[in-house]
Design a protein around this motif. Structure first.
Motif, PDB file in Angstrom:
ATOM      1  N   UNK A  72       0.816  -1.217   0.000  1.00  0.00           N
ATOM      2  CA  UNK A  72       0.000   0.000   0.000  1.00  0.00           C
ATOM      3  C   UNK A  72       0.852   1.272   0.000  1.00  0.00           C
ATOM      4  N   UNK A  73       2.175   1.100   0.041  1.00  0.00           N
ATOM      5  CA  UNK A  73       3.064   2.265   0.097  1.00  0.00           C
ATOM      6  C   UNK A  73       2.962   3.078  -1.181  1.00  0.00           C
ATOM      7  N   UNK A  74       2.859   4.393  -1.059  1.00  0.00           N
ATOM      8  CA  UNK A  74       2.842   5.226  -2.266  1.00  0.00           C
ATOM      9  C   UNK A  74       4.216   5.219  -2.920  1.00  0.00           C
ATOM     10  N   UNK A  75       4.251   5.438  -4.206  1.00  0.00           N
ATOM     11  CA  UNK A  75       5.532   5.521  -4.907  1.00  0.00           C
ATOM     12  C   UNK A  75       6.267   6.766  -4.429  1.00  0.00           C
ATOM     13  N   UNK A  76       7.477   6.575  -3.924  1.00  0.00           N
ATOM     14  CA  UNK A  76       8.258   7.686  -3.389  1.00  0.00           C
ATOM     15  C   UNK A  76       9.296   8.111  -4.412  1.00  0.00           C
ATOM     16  N   UNK A  77       9.168   9.309  -4.888  1.00  0.00           N
ATOM     17  CA  UNK A  77      10.136   9.868  -5.837  1.00  0.00           C
ATOM     18  C   UNK A  77      11.274  10.483  -5.023  1.00  0.00           C
ATOM     19  N   UNK A  78      12.318   9.697  -4.797  1.00  0.00           N
ATOM     20  CA  UNK A  78      13.417  10.134  -3.931  1.00  0.00           C
ATOM     21  C   UNK A  78      14.045  11.420  -4.454  1.00  0.00           C
ATOM     22  N   UNK A  79      14.321  11.460  -5.757  1.00  0.00           N
ATOM     23  CA  UNK A  79      14.938  12.645  -6.334  1.00  0.00           C
ATOM     24  C   UNK A  79      14.015  13.856  -6.244  1.00  0.00           C
ATOM     25  N   UNK A  80      12.730  13.616  -6.523  1.00  0.00           N
ATOM     26  CA  UNK A  80      11.762  14.708  -6.479  1.00  0.00           C
ATOM     27  C   UNK A  80      11.623  15.295  -5.089  1.00  0.00           C
ATOM     28  N   UNK A  81      11.538  14.417  -4.068  1.00  0.00           N
ATOM     29  CA  UNK A  81      11.432  14.895  -2.690  1.00  0.00           C
ATOM     30  C   UNK A  81      12.702  15.629  -2.292  1.00  0.00           C
ATOM     31  N   UNK A  82      13.850  15.081  -2.701  1.00  0.00           N
ATOM     32  CA  UNK A  82      15.122  15.726  -2.375  1.00  0.00           C
ATOM     33  C   UNK A  82      15.203  17.128  -2.957  1.00  0.00           C
ATOM     34  N   UNK A  83      14.761  17.276  -4.217  1.00  0.00           N
ATOM     35  CA  UNK A  83      14.802  18.582  -4.857  1.00  0.00           C
ATOM     36  C   UNK A  83      13.813  19.551  -4.212  1.00  0.00           C
ATOM     37  N   UNK A  84      12.633  19.031  -3.854  1.00  0.00           N
ATOM     38  CA  UNK A  84      11.632  19.880  -3.191  1.00  0.00           C
ATOM     39  C   UNK A  84      12.128  20.336  -1.828  1.00  0.00           C
ATOM     40  N   UNK A  85      12.743  19.414  -1.092  1.00  0.00           N
ATOM     41  CA  UNK A  85      13.282  19.769   0.222  1.00  0.00           C
ATOM     42  C   UNK A  85      14.404  20.788   0.094  1.00  0.00           C
ATOM     43  N   UNK A  86      15.229  20.616  -0.927  1.00  0.00           N
ATOM     44  CA  UNK A  86      16.307  21.580  -1.149  1.00  0.00           C
ATOM     45  C   UNK A  86      15.732  22.974  -1.392  1.00  0.00           C
ATOM     46  N   UNK A  87      14.640  23.014  -2.157  1.00  0.00           N
ATOM     47  CA  UNK A  87      14.038  24.305  -2.500  1.00  0.00           C
ATOM     48  C   UNK A  87      13.396  24.989  -1.302  1.00  0.00           C
ATOM     49  N   UNK A  88      12.773  24.218  -0.415  1.00  0.00           N
ATOM     50  CA  UNK A  88      12.034  24.851   0.690  1.00  0.00           C
ATOM     51  C   UNK A  88      12.760  24.780   2.031  1.00  0.00           C
ATOM     52  N   UNK A  89      13.930  24.131   2.071  1.00  0.00           N
ATOM     53  CA  UNK A  89      14.690  24.103   3.333  1.00  0.00           C
ATOM     54  C   UNK A  89      16.095  24.670   3.149  1.00  0.00           C
ATOM     55  N   UNK A  90      16.896  24.046   2.295  1.00  0.00           N
ATOM     56  CA  UNK A  90      18.290  24.470   2.155  1.00  0.00           C
ATOM     57  C   UNK A  90      18.409  25.868   1.556  1.00  0.00           C
ATOM     58  N   UNK A  91      17.642  26.138   0.485  1.00  0.00           N
ATOM     59  CA  UNK A  91      17.739  27.452  -0.174  1.00  0.00           C
ATOM     60  C   UNK A  91      17.352  28.587   0.773  1.00  0.00           C
TER      61      UNK A  91
END
Length: 285
Positions: free
Chosen positions: A125-144
């Motif tokens: 039942x696990x949703x498909x996790x886009x590791x790269x996509x989440x990493x890029x989103x996190x970079x945009x809203x946390x690291x930047x």
């Protein structure tokens, strides 16, 4: 729609406030106090998820709630940990350094760990996790935002000193709004799981506080350093946990996976504040 836009913007501002309270010298402390910094980073990145995982083996939570607890455990300490460390008499410089370093590392660690936790606790039942996509989103809203805040303080230290309190206050208000919104959106899930989920989160919090100060003492760190690591382990960035849950669910609004992070945003104060003052009294003899 308001939540979908407001949540990442609010998190970005909260992370900006973290960077706004930093200087480049804070990162230099990695070299000045390598033992304390390395220990704190390892404890947060490795020990916190491990303790959460072991607790979830003991306590039988619904899979979605268990997954949410793991998401929370992967998140670093937030700006709040710096404030609580100061109140506890811990090493504030170490707290700021750990918060900054682990927040930047989380861009790489969180997506990979979330993918593992999803398959472990949700199975098919696990949703498909886009590791790269989440990493890029996190970079945009946390690291930047952290980097922008750091540069803004460096370019205008005088202005930063005058408005820092206001920026921190606004970040705290946004944090409260996000937690309340997450609980309100999932109110039925919250009430249905409160008495099973709440104790698990509080036990997790207490164990992390004790483990942090205990291991710090075993490896020879000072009392204030131990208090700092204890608080950094016990205080998680609940806002980031809610945001990551949303990235995983890839749906509008705040998903059920966010309930543990939202609830922890409340219970961590109930456990951490008396816990840290008790530890402070012990160290002061």
């Amino acid at each position: 729609m308001l939540i979908d836009v407001g949540l990442p913007l609010s998190l970005a501002f909260i992370m900006f406030s973290l960077g706004f309270g930093l200087t480049f010298a804070d990162f230099g402390r990695v070299l000045a106090m390598p033992k304390a910094v390395l220990s704190g980073v390892v404890m947060q990145v490795v020990a916190v998820p491990l303790v959460a995982y072991l607790l979830l083996i003991i306590f039988d939570l619904p899979p979605a709630m268990a997954f949410g607890v793991m998401i929370l455990s992967f998140c670093p300490g937030g700006v709040t940990s710096n404030i609580l460390t100061k109140l506890a008499g811990g090493t504030v410089a170490l707290s700021i350094t750990l918060t900054a370093v682990v927040s930047l590392l989380s861009v790489f660690t969180v997506p990979v760990l979330v993918a593992w936790a999803g398959s472990t606790f949700l199975g098919a039942a696990a949703p498909a996790v886009n590791v790269l996509g989440i990493g890029m989103s996190m970079f945009a809203i946390t690291a930047v935002p952290v980097i922008i805040g750091l540069l803004a303080r460096w370019m205008g230290p005088g202005v930063a000193a005058r408005i820092e309190t206001g920026v921190s206050t606004l970040a705290l208000i946004l944090f409260v709004v996000i937690v309340v919104a997450a609980l309100a959106t999932n109110w039925e899930l919250f009430t249905a799981n409160m008495w099973s989920l709440g104790p698990v989160l509080m036990i997790l919090n207490a164990l992390l506080l004790v483990l942090g100060v205990g291991i710090a003492g075993l490896i020879g760190l000072s009392g204030p350093d131990g208090l700092c690591i204890s608080v950094e382990m016990g205080v998680q960035n609940a806002t980031l946990g809610i945001a990551v849950a949303g990235m995983v669910a890839q749906a509008s609004g705040i998903p059920e996976y966010a309930v543990p992070a939202a609830l922890y945003g409340i219970t961590m104060y109930i456990v951490t504040i008396p816990g840290m003052f008790l530890q402070k009294r012990v160290f002061q003899g």
